[in-house]
Design a protein around this motif. Structure first.
Motif, PDB file in Angstrom:
ATOM      1  N   VAL A   1       0.857  -1.187   0.000  1.00 32.52           N
ATOM      2  CA  VAL A   1       0.000   0.000   0.000  1.00 32.52           C
ATOM      3  C   VAL A   1       0.890   1.232   0.000  1.00 32.52           C
ATOM      4  CG1 VAL A   1      -1.730   1.323   1.271  1.00 32.52           C
ATOM      5  CG2 VAL A   1      -1.856  -1.181   1.224  1.00 32.52           C
ATOM      6  N   PHE A   2       0.657   2.139  -0.950  1.00 37.09           N
ATOM      7  CA  PHE A   2       1.431   3.375  -1.000  1.00 37.09           C
ATOM      8  C   PHE A   2       0.507   4.573  -1.079  1.00 37.09           C
ATOM      9  CE2 PHE A   2       0.969   2.103  -5.444  1.00 37.09           C
ATOM     10  CZ  PHE A   2       0.621   3.297  -6.071  1.00 37.09           C
ATOM     11  N   ALA A   3       1.056   5.742  -0.733  1.00 37.47           N
ATOM     12  CA  ALA A   3       0.260   6.964  -0.612  1.00 37.47           C
ATOM     13  C   ALA A   3       0.397   7.858  -1.833  1.00 37.47           C
ATOM     14  CB  ALA A   3       0.692   7.740   0.640  1.00 37.47           C
ATOM     15  N   SER A   4      -0.679   8.597  -2.143  1.00 37.51           N
ATOM     16  CA  SER A   4      -0.679   9.477  -3.314  1.00 37.51           C
ATOM     17  C   SER A   4       0.063  10.781  -3.069  1.00 37.51           C
ATOM     18  CB  SER A   4      -2.121   9.793  -3.717  1.00 37.51           C
ATOM     19  OG  SER A   4      -2.786  10.498  -2.663  1.00 37.51           O
ATOM     20  N   ARG A   5       0.218  11.153  -1.813  1.00 32.21           N
ATOM     21  CA  ARG A   5       0.922  12.391  -1.478  1.00 32.21           C
ATOM     22  C   ARG A   5       1.503  12.267  -0.072  1.00 32.21           C
ATOM     23  NH1 ARG A   5      -2.530  15.633   1.779  1.00 32.21           N
ATOM     24  NH2 ARG A   5      -4.733  14.977   1.725  1.00 32.21           N
ATOM     25  N   PRO A   6       2.397  13.174   0.306  1.00 32.44           N
ATOM     26  CA  PRO A   6       3.002  13.090   1.639  1.00 32.44           C
ATOM     27  C   PRO A   6       1.964  13.306   2.743  1.00 32.44           C
ATOM     28  CG  PRO A   6       4.235  14.580   0.203  1.00 32.44           C
ATOM     29  CD  PRO A   6       2.942  14.300  -0.483  1.00 32.44           C
ATOM     30  N   GLY A   7       2.280  12.785   3.927  1.00 35.37           N
ATOM     31  CA  GLY A   7       1.367  12.994   5.046  1.00 35.37           C
ATOM     32  C   GLY A   7       1.844  12.322   6.312  1.00 35.37           C
ATOM     33  N   VAL A   8       0.917  12.211   7.266  1.00 39.91           N
ATOM     34  CA  VAL A   8       1.173  11.572   8.556  1.00 39.91           C
ATOM     35  C   VAL A   8       0.340  10.301   8.615  1.00 39.91           C
ATOM     36  CG1 VAL A   8       0.962  11.795  11.061  1.00 39.91           C
ATOM     37  CG2 VAL A   8       1.637  13.776   9.681  1.00 39.91           C
ATOM     38  N   LEU A   9       0.968   9.175   8.872  1.00 37.10           N
ATOM     39  CA  LEU A   9       0.265   7.897   8.834  1.00 37.10           C
ATOM     40  C   LEU A   9      -0.618   7.696  10.063  1.00 37.10           C
ATOM     41  CD1 LEU A   9      -0.143   5.274   7.273  1.00 37.10           C
ATOM     42  CD2 LEU A   9       1.728   4.290   8.607  1.00 37.10           C
ATOM     43  N   CYS A  10      -1.840   7.314   9.802  1.00 33.73           N
ATOM     44  CA  CYS A  10      -2.764   6.972  10.885  1.00 33.73           C
ATOM     45  C   CYS A  10      -3.754   5.945  10.338  1.00 33.73           C
ATOM     46  CB  CYS A  10      -3.495   8.215  11.389  1.00 33.73           C
ATOM     47  SG  CYS A  10      -4.473   7.937  12.883  1.00 33.73           S
ATOM     48  N   GLY A  11      -4.242   5.067  11.212  1.00 35.09           N
ATOM     49  CA  GLY A  11      -5.187   4.045  10.805  1.00 35.09           C
ATOM     50  C   GLY A  11      -4.587   2.651  10.756  1.00 35.09           C
ATOM     51  N   ILE A  12      -3.268   2.558  10.958  1.00 35.59           N
ATOM     52  CA  ILE A  12      -2.603   1.252  10.921  1.00 35.59           C
ATOM     53  C   ILE A  12      -3.158   0.314  11.993  1.00 35.59           C
ATOM     54  CG2 ILE A  12      -0.427   0.097  11.497  1.00 35.59           C
ATOM     55  CD1 ILE A  12      -0.515   0.962   8.639  1.00 35.59           C
TER      56      ILE A  12
ATOM     57  N   PHE B   1       5.237  10.205   5.983  1.00 36.89           N
ATOM     58  CA  PHE B   1       5.622   9.424   4.818  1.00 36.89           C
ATOM     59  C   PHE B   1       5.681  10.330   3.591  1.00 36.89           C
ATOM     60  CE2 PHE B   1       1.012   8.925   5.483  1.00 36.89           C
ATOM     61  CZ  PHE B   1       0.510   9.464   4.295  1.00 36.89           C
ATOM     62  N   ALA B   2       6.423   9.880   2.587  1.00 43.02           N
ATOM     63  CA  ALA B   2       6.585  10.642   1.355  1.00 43.02           C
ATOM     64  C   ALA B   2       5.574  10.174   0.308  1.00 43.02           C
ATOM     65  CB  ALA B   2       8.006  10.465   0.820  1.00 43.02           C
ATOM     66  N   GLN B   3       5.418  10.971  -0.737  1.00 40.12           N
ATOM     67  CA  GLN B   3       4.564  10.570  -1.852  1.00 40.12           C
ATOM     68  C   GLN B   3       5.086   9.262  -2.453  1.00 40.12           C
ATOM     69  OE1 GLN B   3       4.623  13.254  -5.201  1.00 40.12           O
ATOM     70  NE2 GLN B   3       2.616  12.605  -5.904  1.00 40.12           N
TER      71      GLN B   3
ATOM     72  N   ALA C   1     -10.431  17.797   6.116  1.00 37.94           N
ATOM     73  CA  ALA C   1      -9.165  17.550   5.422  1.00 37.94           C
ATOM     74  C   ALA C   1      -9.343  16.431   4.407  1.00 37.94           C
ATOM     75  CB  ALA C   1      -8.079  17.172   6.423  1.00 37.94           C
ATOM     76  N   PRO C   2      -8.841  16.609   3.182  1.00 33.87           N
ATOM     77  CA  PRO C   2      -9.003  15.559   2.168  1.00 33.87           C
ATOM     78  C   PRO C   2      -8.265  14.296   2.554  1.00 33.87           C
ATOM     79  CG  PRO C   2      -7.458  17.235   1.416  1.00 33.87           C
ATOM     80  CD  PRO C   2      -8.077  17.765   2.670  1.00 33.87           C
ATOM     81  N   ALA C   3      -8.912  13.166   2.270  1.00 32.72           N
ATOM     82  CA  ALA C   3      -8.248  11.882   2.508  1.00 32.72           C
ATOM     83  C   ALA C   3      -7.009  11.794   1.628  1.00 32.72           C
ATOM     84  CB  ALA C   3      -9.203  10.738   2.191  1.00 32.72           C
ATOM     85  N   ILE C   4      -6.023  11.062   2.109  1.00 32.22           N
ATOM     86  CA  ILE C   4      -4.813  10.825   1.315  1.00 32.22           C
ATOM     87  C   ILE C   4      -5.006   9.489   0.604  1.00 32.22           C
ATOM     88  CG2 ILE C   4      -2.328  10.450   1.382  1.00 32.22           C
ATOM     89  CD1 ILE C   4      -2.212  12.268   3.807  1.00 32.22           C
ATOM     90  N   ASP C   5      -5.254   9.548  -0.683  1.00 33.14           N
ATOM     91  CA  ASP C   5      -5.553   8.331  -1.435  1.00 33.14           C
ATOM     92  C   ASP C   5      -4.460   7.285  -1.245  1.00 33.14           C
ATOM     93  OD1 ASP C   5      -7.756   9.641  -2.329  1.00 33.14           O
ATOM     94  OD2 ASP C   5      -7.023   9.971  -4.368  1.00 33.14           O
ATOM     95  N   MET C   6      -4.878   6.078  -0.960  1.00 35.09           N
ATOM     96  CA  MET C   6      -3.967   4.952  -0.805  1.00 35.09           C
ATOM     97  C   MET C   6      -4.267   3.917  -1.889  1.00 35.09           C
ATOM     98  SD  MET C   6      -2.063   5.459   1.996  1.00 35.09           S
ATOM     99  CE  MET C   6      -2.065   6.677   3.341  1.00 35.09           C
ATOM    100  N   THR C   7      -3.233   3.264  -2.381  1.00 32.47           N
ATOM    101  CA  THR C   7      -3.384   2.253  -3.421  1.00 32.47           C
ATOM    102  C   THR C   7      -2.709   0.965  -2.971  1.00 32.47           C
ATOM    103  OG1 THR C   7      -3.373   3.929  -5.166  1.00 32.47           O
ATOM    104  CG2 THR C   7      -2.865   1.664  -5.822  1.00 32.47           C
ATOM    105  N   MET C   8      -3.398  -0.164  -3.205  1.00 30.48           N
ATOM    106  CA  MET C   8      -2.799  -1.465  -2.900  1.00 30.48           C
ATOM    107  C   MET C   8      -2.463  -2.167  -4.210  1.00 30.48           C
ATOM    108  SD  MET C   8      -4.253  -4.791  -0.778  1.00 30.48           S
ATOM    109  CE  MET C   8      -4.340  -3.960   0.803  1.00 30.48           C
ATOM    110  N   ASP C   9      -1.208  -2.578  -4.354  1.00 30.36           N
ATOM    111  CA  ASP C   9      -0.738  -3.292  -5.545  1.00 30.36           C
ATOM    112  C   ASP C   9      -0.158  -4.645  -5.152  1.00 30.36           C
ATOM    113  OD1 ASP C   9      -1.384  -1.426  -7.425  1.00 30.36           O
ATOM    114  OD2 ASP C   9       0.659  -0.700  -7.752  1.00 30.36           O
TER     115      ASP C   9
END
Length: 344
Positions: free
Chosen positions: A60-71, A94-96, A308-316
């Motif tokens: 799972v990676f993030a679409s933009r930088p941010g602070v991780l929460c929800g793990i 985390f970074a983009q 605040a907009p969600a930080i889109d996450m993608t699972m590959d």
């Protein structure tokens, strides 16, 4: 509730017509009832093609930088499955495009949770990131999250806990604070002022009946000029008064730096240097610097965090049965990431 494993399970699933809220229960989330239907169709195909035992490594990676929460929540979905999990720590930046979570196991075991995992991480990380921004601006000044009223009550505690993970000093939502191991923060609303009819009378009652350890912070914009009301309250409570809260509505221009500066000066001139100024109402990163320069000691931040907009996450899927694989546009194989730690 039975975990959904087939289209027949979905068809047989019944929603109680008498349920009082539309939000999903814990049992429904764990059963996969909040997933996208195509993950159930995937299970059907994997079973039909004898590929239900396929072991994958998904990232799972993030679409933009941010602070991780929800793990912490995401891991709860995976605890009963035979999988290995690596992740960044809750509250880490985390970074983009950085991988924040890696899962290895049979896809048929955890695939139905992709929707839930991505949603948990996306929303909570967005809220945590906004709270981190406010706290970075505030420095040693306190920031409290007052955003519960701007979101559905089912997710309000998730949002306010995320704000604390991001750096907020506290929150007003009772359950959100409890989940974060904190005491709920807040005093009283305009409603009690209007019903009782006088700010000073409410302040005296508050001081009389509330626990002694609770700070005496009084709302001062209900009836009179804020500076006048502040001095009335200060004279009534004297050294017991911790601070006043300014929440002037937008119809009257909101809380402006000039108002904060005037009240600070009048308090100091009257000998009430100990009284702090707490500002709320439409506070965001653009307004905070000028308000701090004017003398604001603490902030209550609501919609800036909650909207605040969600930080889109993608699972590959990056590995299949031990071999590198990926869809077009992505690099096959596990992404090198020294920051990930095995957590399950």
């Amino acid at each position: 509730m039975k975990e959904l494993r087939s289209l027949q399970d979905v068809q047989n699933m019944e929603v109680n017509s008498g349920r009082k809220l539309n939000s999903a229960t814990h049992e429904e989330v764990l059963a996969g009832a909040t997933t996208d239907i195509y993950f159930i169709r995937t299970l059907e195909i994997l079973n039909a093609t004898n590929r239900s035992d396929a072991v994958v490594t998904a990232e799972v990676f993030a679409s933009r930088p941010g602070v991780l929460c929800g793990i912490e929540e995401a891991v709860q979905l995976l605890k009963t499955k035979d999988v290995k999990v690596w992740a960044l720590e809750e509250g880490e930046e985390f970074a983009q495009k950085e991988v924040v979570l890696r899962i290895k196991g049979r896809y048929s075991d955890f695939g139905i949770y992709e929707t839930g995992i991505l949603g948990m991480l996306a929303s909570s990380s967005g809220w945590a990131t906004a709270a981190r921004r406010c706290k970075e601006l505030a420095g040693d000044r306190a920031v409290f999250c007052f955003g519960a009223r701007h979101v559905h009550p089912a997710v309000a505690p998730v949002m306010e806990r995320a704000a604390i993970v991001g750096g907020a000093d506290g929150c007003s939502c009772i359950l959100g604070a409890k989940l974060a191991g904190r005491k709920p923060s807040g005093t009283v609303p305009h409603a009690v002022m209007l019903i009782v009819g006088d700010t000073v009378e409410v302040a005296l009652a508050y001081d009389r009946i509330m626990p002694t350890e609770d700070p005496r912070i009084v709302l001062v914009d209900t009836f009179k000029d804020e500076a006048e009301e502040t001095l009335r309250v200060a004279e009534a409570l004297q050294d017991k008064l911790t601070g006043v809260r300014l929440d002037t509505p937008s119809e009257r221009g909101g809380v402006r730096p000039g108002l904060v500066r005037e009240i600070r000066a009048r308090l100091d001139q009257a000998g009430y240097n100990h009284v702090k100024l707490f500002v709320s109402g439409g506070i965001d990163e653009e307004r905070m610097p000028a308000l701090m320069e004017a003398g604001t000691d603490a902030f209550g931040v609501g919609s800036f965090i909650s909207r605040a907009p969600a930080i889109d996450m993608t699972m590959d899927i990056k590995e299949l049965d031990g071999k590198p694989i990926a869809k077009r546009g992505r690099i096959p194989g596990i992404t090198e990431s020294l920051r990930l730690k095995e957590i399950l």
